[in-house]
Design an enzyme around this catalytic site. Structure first.
Site, mmCIF file in Angstrom:
data_model
loop_
_atom_site.group_PDB
_atom_site.id
_atom_site.type_symbol
_atom_site.label_atom_id
_atom_site.label_comp_id
_atom_site.label_asym_id
_atom_site.label_seq_id
_atom_site.Cartn_x
_atom_site.Cartn_y
_atom_site.Cartn_z
ATOM 1 N N THR A 28 51.178 30.154 43.917
ATOM 2 C CA THR A 28 52.597 29.759 43.839
ATOM 3 C C THR A 28 53.309 29.953 45.013
ATOM 4 O O THR A 28 54.179 29.192 45.730
ATOM 5 C CB THR A 28 52.777 29.129 42.687
ATOM 6 O OG1 THR A 28 53.128 30.359 42.165
ATOM 7 C CG2 THR A 28 52.266 28.096 41.686
ATOM 8 N N PHE A 35 47.844 23.668 39.215
ATOM 9 C CA PHE A 35 47.377 22.299 38.479
ATOM 10 C C PHE A 35 48.010 22.362 37.268
ATOM 11 O O PHE A 35 48.505 20.618 37.506
ATOM 12 C CB PHE A 35 45.910 22.255 38.313
ATOM 13 C CG PHE A 35 45.083 23.323 39.147
ATOM 14 C CD1 PHE A 35 44.735 23.915 39.466
ATOM 15 C CD2 PHE A 35 45.184 21.876 40.242
ATOM 16 C CE1 PHE A 35 44.238 24.172 41.187
ATOM 17 C CE2 PHE A 35 44.184 22.219 41.094
ATOM 18 C CZ PHE A 35 43.698 23.847 41.379
ATOM 19 N N HIS A 120 34.938 29.474 40.773
ATOM 20 C CA HIS A 120 35.042 28.128 41.216
ATOM 21 C C HIS A 120 35.192 27.674 42.751
ATOM 22 O O HIS A 120 35.019 26.231 42.945
ATOM 23 C CB HIS A 120 36.237 27.321 40.895
ATOM 24 C CG HIS A 120 36.590 27.257 39.644
ATOM 25 N ND1 HIS A 120 37.945 27.478 38.692
ATOM 26 C CD2 HIS A 120 35.292 27.609 38.433
ATOM 27 C CE1 HIS A 120 37.313 27.087 38.010
ATOM 28 N NE2 HIS A 120 36.311 27.535 36.890
ATOM 29 N N CYS A 128 26.455 21.926 52.284
ATOM 30 C CA CYS A 128 25.066 20.256 52.145
ATOM 31 C C CYS A 128 24.444 20.071 51.040
ATOM 32 O O CYS A 128 23.817 21.551 50.058
ATOM 33 C CB CYS A 128 23.925 20.480 53.137
ATOM 34 S SG CYS A 128 22.587 19.603 53.237
ATOM 35 N N SER A 190 47.636 32.144 34.981
ATOM 36 C CA SER A 190 46.335 30.476 34.420
ATOM 37 C C SER A 190 46.608 30.625 33.724
ATOM 38 O O SER A 190 47.118 30.651 32.089
ATOM 39 C CB SER A 190 44.963 31.540 34.447
ATOM 40 O OG SER A 190 43.651 30.131 33.518
ATOM 41 N N SER A 191 46.933 29.039 32.996
ATOM 42 C CA SER A 191 46.872 28.515 31.677
ATOM 43 C C SER A 191 45.832 28.922 30.867
ATOM 44 O O SER A 191 45.700 28.095 29.484
ATOM 45 C CB SER A 191 47.175 26.932 32.071
ATOM 46 O OG SER A 191 45.429 26.466 32.475
HETATM 47 N N1 APR Z 1 54.158 33.723 38.042
HETATM 48 C C1 APR Z 1 53.557 33.362 37.609
HETATM 49 N N2 APR Z 1 52.575 32.172 36.156
HETATM 50 C C2 APR Z 1 52.874 31.018 37.142
HETATM 51 C C3 APR Z 1 53.225 31.025 39.300
HETATM 52 C C4 APR Z 1 53.843 32.479 38.882
HETATM 53 N N3 APR Z 1 54.466 32.193 40.582
HETATM 54 N N4 APR Z 1 53.165 29.870 38.804
HETATM 55 C C5 APR Z 1 52.806 28.871 38.124
HETATM 56 N N5 APR Z 1 52.377 29.959 37.062
HETATM 57 C C6 APR Z 1 51.594 29.320 36.075
HETATM 58 C C7 APR Z 1 51.677 28.216 35.297
HETATM 59 O O1 APR Z 1 53.075 27.922 33.899
HETATM 60 C C8 APR Z 1 50.789 27.690 34.463
HETATM 61 O O2 APR Z 1 49.951 27.554 33.209
HETATM 62 O O3 APR Z 1 50.392 29.178 36.428
HETATM 63 C C9 APR Z 1 49.784 28.310 35.171
HETATM 64 C C10 APR Z 1 48.530 27.985 36.187
HETATM 65 O O4 APR Z 1 47.612 27.182 35.663
HETATM 66 P P1 APR Z 1 47.360 26.211 36.066
HETATM 67 O O5 APR Z 1 48.332 25.560 37.577
HETATM 68 O O6 APR Z 1 46.291 25.098 34.619
HETATM 69 O O7 APR Z 1 46.160 26.740 36.634
HETATM 70 P P2 APR Z 1 44.567 27.676 36.418
HETATM 71 O O8 APR Z 1 45.017 27.889 35.591
HETATM 72 O O9 APR Z 1 44.240 27.788 37.940
HETATM 73 O O10 APR Z 1 43.307 26.046 36.368
HETATM 74 C C11 APR Z 1 42.108 26.306 35.843
HETATM 75 O O11 APR Z 1 41.727 24.115 36.996
HETATM 76 O O12 APR Z 1 41.718 22.540 37.628
HETATM 77 C C12 APR Z 1 40.416 23.066 37.962
HETATM 78 O O13 APR Z 1 39.541 24.474 38.398
HETATM 79 C C13 APR Z 1 41.099 24.018 39.264
HETATM 80 O O14 APR Z 1 40.826 26.597 38.753
HETATM 81 C C14 APR Z 1 41.568 25.104 38.501
HETATM 82 C C15 APR Z 1 40.759 25.647 36.614
HETATM 83 ZN ZN ZN Z 2 21.717 19.756 55.214
#
Ligand code: APR
Ligand code: ZN
Length: 247
Positions: A28, A35, A120, A128, A190-191
């Site tokens: 971010t 997401f 991912h 393709c 990551s959440s």
């Molecule tokens: N520092 C720390 N945490 C952060 C920051 C930051 N600068 N910015 C955002 N976050 C946290 C958010 O609070 C959130 O809990 O990072 C987390 C991101 O979680 P998601 O948005 O759910 O992303 P992710 O866990 O990577 O999603 C997994 O879901 O949509 C699918 O394939 C896609 O790879 C993705 C997967």
């Molecule tokens: Zn092809």
């Protein structure tokens, strides 16, 4: 706080084989929205539009939405930030084996991380569906959608795991092996709400590995983490790296 962070660094220093696992939160600060955070992608787009069944039923509409999403996510290119750089340094300095990432933005590699497992896939690539040949994303920027394979004319798909799709076998095998061997897992940005990715740190913790979480919001595994930091990855990771330099 500072002491807590030093203890977490100590736990990583004591580990034989620590591994990092990242999600959208590490990118971010590079301008790529996450997401599920307050301003996340799924608050503006419908995840269903990016399900594999939508791609199969309506490839042209899928690509229309995908190109709009990619424009918003990546625009004219994104740079790695201090969180990516700190993780690359932790690997270089021997404190982590590598990074298992759910991100498809390639920023860990751009920051110098050597061992990166892209659970991912990678958003810069297309593949393709018929012959498996891969190409750069610009092969899909052609104005005639859906984009077709130069070699066999088959449909091109983003080389990322869509909802409803299996993870790439080799990436899953590598990530699972790394997580199985780990006695410490550093989860950043990551959440942990998507399977099977979230099962990697969960099973490691169940096996007794030390879990360190750095995330702005609480995560699905925060209750099981020895160290659970509500922090910004670009702040906390350089400090963990500095604390580890003393070990
Ligand atoms: N520092 C720390 N945490 C952060 C920051 C930051 N600068 N910015 C955002 N976050 C946290 C958010 O609070 C959130 O809990 O990072 C987390 C991101 O979680 P998601 O948005 O759910 O992303 P992710 O866990 O990577 O999603 C997994 O879901 O949509 C699918 O394939 C896609 O790879 C993705 C997967
Ligand atoms: Zn092809």
């Amino acid at each position: 706080d500072e002491d807590e962070l030093r203890f977490a660094a100590g736990a990583l220093a004591d580990a034989e084989r620590a591994v990092a696992m990242t999600g959208a939160g590490v990118s971010t600060a590079s301008g790529i929205p996450d997401f599920r955070g307050p301003d996340g992608v799924w608050t503006r787009y419908d995840a269903e539009d990016f399900h594999i069944s939508r791609f199969e039923a309506d490839p042209e509409g899928f690509w229309d939405d995908r190109i709009a999403l990619v424009e918003e996510l990546y625009g004219d290119g994104r740079e790695p930030n201090r969180a990516h750089e700190a993780l690359a340094a932790l690997e270089r300095e021997g404190h982590i084996e590598g990074v298992i990432t759910q991100n498809v933005d390639g920023l860990h590699q751009a920051a110098g991380s050597d061992r990166v497992v892209e659970l991912h896939g990678n958003g810069e690539r297309v593949a393709c569906v018929d012959c498996g040949a891969t190409d750069g994303l610009d092969a899909a920027r052609a104005d005639d959608l859906p984009p077709r394979c130069r070699r066999c004319g088959g449909l091109l798909k983003p080389d990322v795991v869509l909802f409803g799709e299996q993870l790439p076998d080799y990436a899953w095998y590598q990530a699972h092996a790394m997580a199985q061997r780990a006695d410490a897992v550093l989860v950043v940005g990551s959440s942990l709400s998507v399977e099977p990715a979230a099962s990697l740190p969960r099973e490691a913790a169940a096996r007794g590995a030390t879990l360190v979480v750095v995330n702005r919001e609480r995560t699905a595994l925060s209750g099981r983490a020895e160290y659970d930091f509500r922090a910004d990855a670009t702040e906390a990771l350089p400090r963990i790296r500095d604390a580890l330099a003393d070990y």
